[in-house]
Design a protein around this motif. Sequence first.
Motif, PDB file in Angstrom:
ATOM      1  N   THR A  57      -6.925   5.708   6.817  1.00 43.93           N
ATOM      2  CA  THR A  57      -7.301   6.695   5.721  1.00 43.93           C
ATOM      3  C   THR A  57      -8.834   7.125   6.528  1.00 43.93           C
ATOM      4  O   THR A  57      -9.241   6.546   7.075  1.00 43.93           O
ATOM      5  CB  THR A  57      -7.451   6.392   4.419  1.00 43.93           C
ATOM      6  OG1 THR A  57      -8.638   5.719   4.192  1.00 43.93           O
ATOM      7  CG2 THR A  57      -6.180   5.527   3.780  1.00 43.93           C
ATOM      8  N   ASP A  58      -9.057   8.320   5.766  1.00 42.98           N
ATOM      9  CA  ASP A  58     -10.269   8.854   6.043  1.00 42.98           C
ATOM     10  C   ASP A  58     -11.580   8.187   5.449  1.00 42.98           C
ATOM     11  O   ASP A  58     -12.657   8.237   5.681  1.00 42.98           O
ATOM     12  CB  ASP A  58     -10.538  10.470   5.709  1.00 42.98           C
ATOM     13  CG  ASP A  58     -10.299  10.458   4.215  1.00 42.98           C
ATOM     14  OD1 ASP A  58     -10.056   9.783   3.320  1.00 42.98           O
ATOM     15  OD2 ASP A  58     -10.228  11.910   3.937  1.00 42.98           O
ATOM     16  N   SER A  59     -11.281   7.167   4.717  1.00 43.74           N
ATOM     17  CA  SER A  59     -12.098   6.177   4.171  1.00 43.74           C
ATOM     18  C   SER A  59     -11.922   4.929   4.554  1.00 43.74           C
ATOM     19  O   SER A  59     -12.310   3.771   3.906  1.00 43.74           O
ATOM     20  CB  SER A  59     -12.307   6.238   2.570  1.00 43.74           C
ATOM     21  OG  SER A  59     -12.124   7.646   1.913  1.00 43.74           O
ATOM     22  N   GLY A  80      -8.792  10.742  -3.861  1.00 42.05           N
ATOM     23  CA  GLY A  80      -9.597  11.661  -2.837  1.00 42.05           C
ATOM     24  C   GLY A  80      -9.805  10.931  -1.627  1.00 42.05           C
ATOM     25  O   GLY A  80     -10.621  11.243  -1.017  1.00 42.05           O
ATOM     26  N   THR A  81      -8.595  10.146  -1.196  1.00 49.78           N
ATOM     27  CA  THR A  81      -8.553   9.566   0.088  1.00 49.78           C
ATOM     28  C   THR A  81      -7.359   9.813   0.848  1.00 49.78           C
ATOM     29  O   THR A  81      -6.251  10.051   0.384  1.00 49.78           O
ATOM     30  CB  THR A  81      -8.551   7.952  -0.414  1.00 49.78           C
ATOM     31  OG1 THR A  81      -9.507   7.677  -1.082  1.00 49.78           O
ATOM     32  CG2 THR A  81      -8.470   7.236   1.158  1.00 49.78           C
ATOM     33  N   ARG A  82      -7.568  10.453   2.011  1.00 48.96           N
ATOM     34  CA  ARG A  82      -6.514  11.214   2.729  1.00 48.96           C
ATOM     35  C   ARG A  82      -5.949  10.027   3.643  1.00 48.96           C
ATOM     36  O   ARG A  82      -6.723   9.408   4.584  1.00 48.96           O
ATOM     37  CB  ARG A  82      -6.862  12.183   3.598  1.00 48.96           C
ATOM     38  CG  ARG A  82      -5.732  13.051   4.311  1.00 48.96           C
ATOM     39  CD  ARG A  82      -6.416  14.074   4.981  1.00 48.96           C
ATOM     40  NE  ARG A  82      -6.873  15.142   4.147  1.00 48.96           N
ATOM     41  CZ  ARG A  82      -5.851  16.157   3.955  1.00 48.96           C
ATOM     42  NH1 ARG A  82      -4.710  16.027   4.596  1.00 48.96           N
ATOM     43  NH2 ARG A  82      -6.357  17.168   3.109  1.00 48.96           N
ATOM     44  N   VAL A  83      -4.522   9.678   3.796  1.00 53.38           N
ATOM     45  CA  VAL A  83      -4.082   8.908   4.576  1.00 53.38           C
ATOM     46  C   VAL A  83      -3.735   9.575   5.865  1.00 53.38           C
ATOM     47  O   VAL A  83      -3.332  11.086   6.121  1.00 53.38           O
ATOM     48  CB  VAL A  83      -2.487   8.443   3.923  1.00 53.38           C
ATOM     49  CG1 VAL A  83      -1.839   7.654   5.217  1.00 53.38           C
ATOM     50  CG2 VAL A  83      -2.827   7.469   2.978  1.00 53.38           C
ATOM     51  N   THR A  84      -3.938   9.133   7.155  1.00 56.60           N
ATOM     52  CA  THR A  84      -4.158   9.725   8.499  1.00 56.60           C
ATOM     53  C   THR A  84      -2.952   8.920   9.156  1.00 56.60           C
ATOM     54  O   THR A  84      -2.329   9.668  10.182  1.00 56.60           O
ATOM     55  CB  THR A  84      -5.349   9.399   9.238  1.00 56.60           C
ATOM     56  OG1 THR A  84      -5.700   8.334   9.064  1.00 56.60           O
ATOM     57  CG2 THR A  84      -6.568  10.330   8.395  1.00 56.60           C
ATOM     58  N   GLY A  85      -2.373   7.803   8.834  1.00 57.67           N
ATOM     59  CA  GLY A  85      -1.224   7.246   9.648  1.00 57.67           C
ATOM     60  C   GLY A  85      -1.232   5.789   9.435  1.00 57.67           C
ATOM     61  O   GLY A  85      -1.970   5.234   8.389  1.00 57.67           O
ATOM     62  N   ALA A  86      -0.611   4.929  10.197  1.00 58.53           N
ATOM     63  CA  ALA A  86      -0.292   3.622   9.878  1.00 58.53           C
ATOM     64  C   ALA A  86      -0.150   2.877  11.224  1.00 58.53           C
ATOM     65  O   ALA A  86       0.250   3.686  12.236  1.00 58.53           O
ATOM     66  CB  ALA A  86       0.947   3.224   8.888  1.00 58.53           C
ATOM     67  N   VAL A 140      -2.404   2.522  -4.568  1.00 59.66           N
ATOM     68  CA  VAL A 140      -1.971   3.522  -4.293  1.00 59.66           C
ATOM     69  C   VAL A 140      -3.040   4.574  -3.770  1.00 59.66           C
ATOM     70  O   VAL A 140      -4.050   4.676  -4.333  1.00 59.66           O
ATOM     71  CB  VAL A 140      -1.352   4.310  -5.785  1.00 59.66           C
ATOM     72  CG1 VAL A 140      -0.598   5.945  -5.196  1.00 59.66           C
ATOM     73  CG2 VAL A 140      -0.462   3.415  -6.232  1.00 59.66           C
ATOM     74  N   VAL A 141      -2.777   5.235  -2.601  1.00 56.47           N
ATOM     75  CA  VAL A 141      -3.949   6.122  -1.987  1.00 56.47           C
ATOM     76  C   VAL A 141      -3.107   7.696  -2.052  1.00 56.47           C
ATOM     77  O   VAL A 141      -2.069   7.971  -1.753  1.00 56.47           O
ATOM     78  CB  VAL A 141      -3.955   5.809  -0.502  1.00 56.47           C
ATOM     79  CG1 VAL A 141      -4.849   6.700   0.311  1.00 56.47           C
ATOM     80  CG2 VAL A 141      -4.012   4.269  -0.163  1.00 56.47           C
ATOM     81  N   VAL A 184       0.784  -1.179   0.064  1.00 56.57           N
ATOM     82  CA  VAL A 184      -0.058   0.071  -0.106  1.00 56.57           C
ATOM     83  C   VAL A 184       0.751   1.200   0.032  1.00 56.57           C
ATOM     84  O   VAL A 184       1.776   1.314   0.992  1.00 56.57           O
ATOM     85  CB  VAL A 184      -0.825   0.207   1.056  1.00 56.57           C
ATOM     86  CG1 VAL A 184      -1.815   1.223   1.134  1.00 56.57           C
ATOM     87  CG2 VAL A 184      -1.771  -1.308   1.446  1.00 56.57           C
ATOM     88  N   ILE A 185       0.883   2.220  -1.228  1.00 53.58           N
ATOM     89  CA  ILE A 185       1.710   3.185  -1.246  1.00 53.58           C
ATOM     90  C   ILE A 185       0.857   4.497  -0.942  1.00 53.58           C
ATOM     91  O   ILE A 185      -0.016   4.692  -1.521  1.00 53.58           O
ATOM     92  CB  ILE A 185       2.176   3.345  -2.677  1.00 53.58           C
ATOM     93  CG1 ILE A 185       2.938   2.009  -2.874  1.00 53.58           C
ATOM     94  CG2 ILE A 185       2.988   4.552  -2.951  1.00 53.58           C
ATOM     95  CD1 ILE A 185       3.420   1.900  -4.463  1.00 53.58           C
ATOM     96  N   ALA A 186       1.143   5.281  -0.005  1.00 48.50           N
ATOM     97  CA  ALA A 186       0.615   6.603   0.329  1.00 48.50           C
ATOM     98  C   ALA A 186       1.188   7.772  -0.483  1.00 48.50           C
ATOM     99  O   ALA A 186       2.355   8.072  -0.420  1.00 48.50           O
ATOM    100  CB  ALA A 186       0.676   6.800   1.866  1.00 48.50           C
ATOM    101  N   GLY A 187       0.411   8.367  -1.199  1.00 51.42           N
ATOM    102  CA  GLY A 187       1.061   9.558  -2.127  1.00 51.42           C
ATOM    103  C   GLY A 187       1.193   9.154  -3.569  1.00 51.42           C
ATOM    104  O   GLY A 187       1.768   8.149  -3.880  1.00 51.42           O
TER     105      GLY A 187
END
Length: 363
Positions: free
Chosen positions: A123-125, A106-112, A27-28, A5-8
């Motif tokens: 993420t926010d979803s 349109g999906t924001r990563v918040t942490g892991a 990819v998020v 899972v890749i953020a960005g």
Amino acid sequence: MYDAVIAGAGFAGLATAYFARECRVLVVEREAELGARQRSTCAAPVSWIRRLGAGSSVLWEFDRVVIHSPSGHEARIPLPERYCTIDYAEFCRRVAESLDAELALGTRVTGATVDGEGAVMHTDSGSFSGEMLVDATGWRAVVASSLRRGYAPARGRITALETVGEYDARDVHIYYGSRLVPGGYAWVFPVGNGRARIGLGSMRTLKLPKLNRRFLEFLGVERAEGTHHGGVIPCEGLREPVVSQVFVVGDAAGQVLPSTAEGIRKCFEFAEVCGRLMSRVAAGELSREEALRRYAARVEEERGFYRSMLRVQEVVYRLPDRAMDVIIGRINDPTAKRLSDMYFRGEIGMSVLGVLRSALLGR
Ligand SMILES: Cc1cc2nc3c(=O)[nH]c(=O)nc-3n(C[C@H](O)[C@H](O)[C@H](O)COP(=O)(O)OP(=O)(O)OC[C@H]3O[C@@H](n4cnc5c(N)ncnc54)[C@H](O)[C@@H]3O)c2cc1C
């Protein structure tokens, strides 16, 4: 459950996905459209852009950079290969098209969370599990910062912005001088059709839009877009490339080079290492731990070079105008070639000061 899972989905995230061919990748990206928010001047080697299948995004090619001193001396630095400015949105779309990856736009990563149970990107979803996680969220390093406090330090930041104006240039031009921009530099990067990306950046807190208007006047630009884009460039040197078993790539890992703020080529280089190692994990050839170890070891090989570039940055951005005049005025063609070769071989160390001293002494 994904392999990775890749953020960005910027330069680092898309290039990592590109090289992670054997992986089932998600990819998020927080923006609703790929490449929707350009921050950068977007100049990179033509060979890399073509290799990633995005040749159609090339706007203008160049092979030298002209450096201007505060009182108007010029040094012409040859590049060892052709560089180009690109259309960022087109680049992102072309690379994404060639991927066999899922995109969550349109999906924001918040942490892991990474523990014995596995790795999860929040993420926010909702949350997504993956055997491997990659933080490619840019200078804020959203994932790594959620796992380690203080991961993205405030020191060494350059804040930069630019606009697009009508200006006919063939080469890239870099301008030094406290009258234009103290503690930084200004630039012109052609994009074709008599237009250029014109901007500036500094280590100091300055009113950059106002300074850029003055720079446009200085260049004699009559028409420019009213809007600016830009952001923070984390020029403090390499951060840890692996945090709690998460791969960190691109600006998130401080992989932009201090002094020149060249980040895109370095994103691609480290993304290739990361993506290929992840592919080998997915193919069962390596353990995740071994892939993380090898990625970190490869990045660490360049730590000395980044430290040297940081030292050069600390000296150059503080030099008085008179010293910049003398140095730039004395960089003749052979010296410019030596400096360029050293930079692109990743060998600039204190030896750069030796080259500049010889230039000053006229040897
Ligand atoms: C004004 C300016 C000019 C520059 N010019 C050049 C240049 O000409 N050449 C060069 O080599 N370098 C240049 N740089 C540096 C270069 O742009 C960066 O090194 C490069 O963009 C880093 O790419 P990246 O993918 O690591 O990060 P980014 O380009 O910042 O991409 C990060 C991606 O992650 C997404 N994201 C962020 N947070 C989240 C989240 N919470 N959830 C989901 N997604 C998220 C963002 O939307 C973005 O798509 C410049 C920088 C600036 C600011």
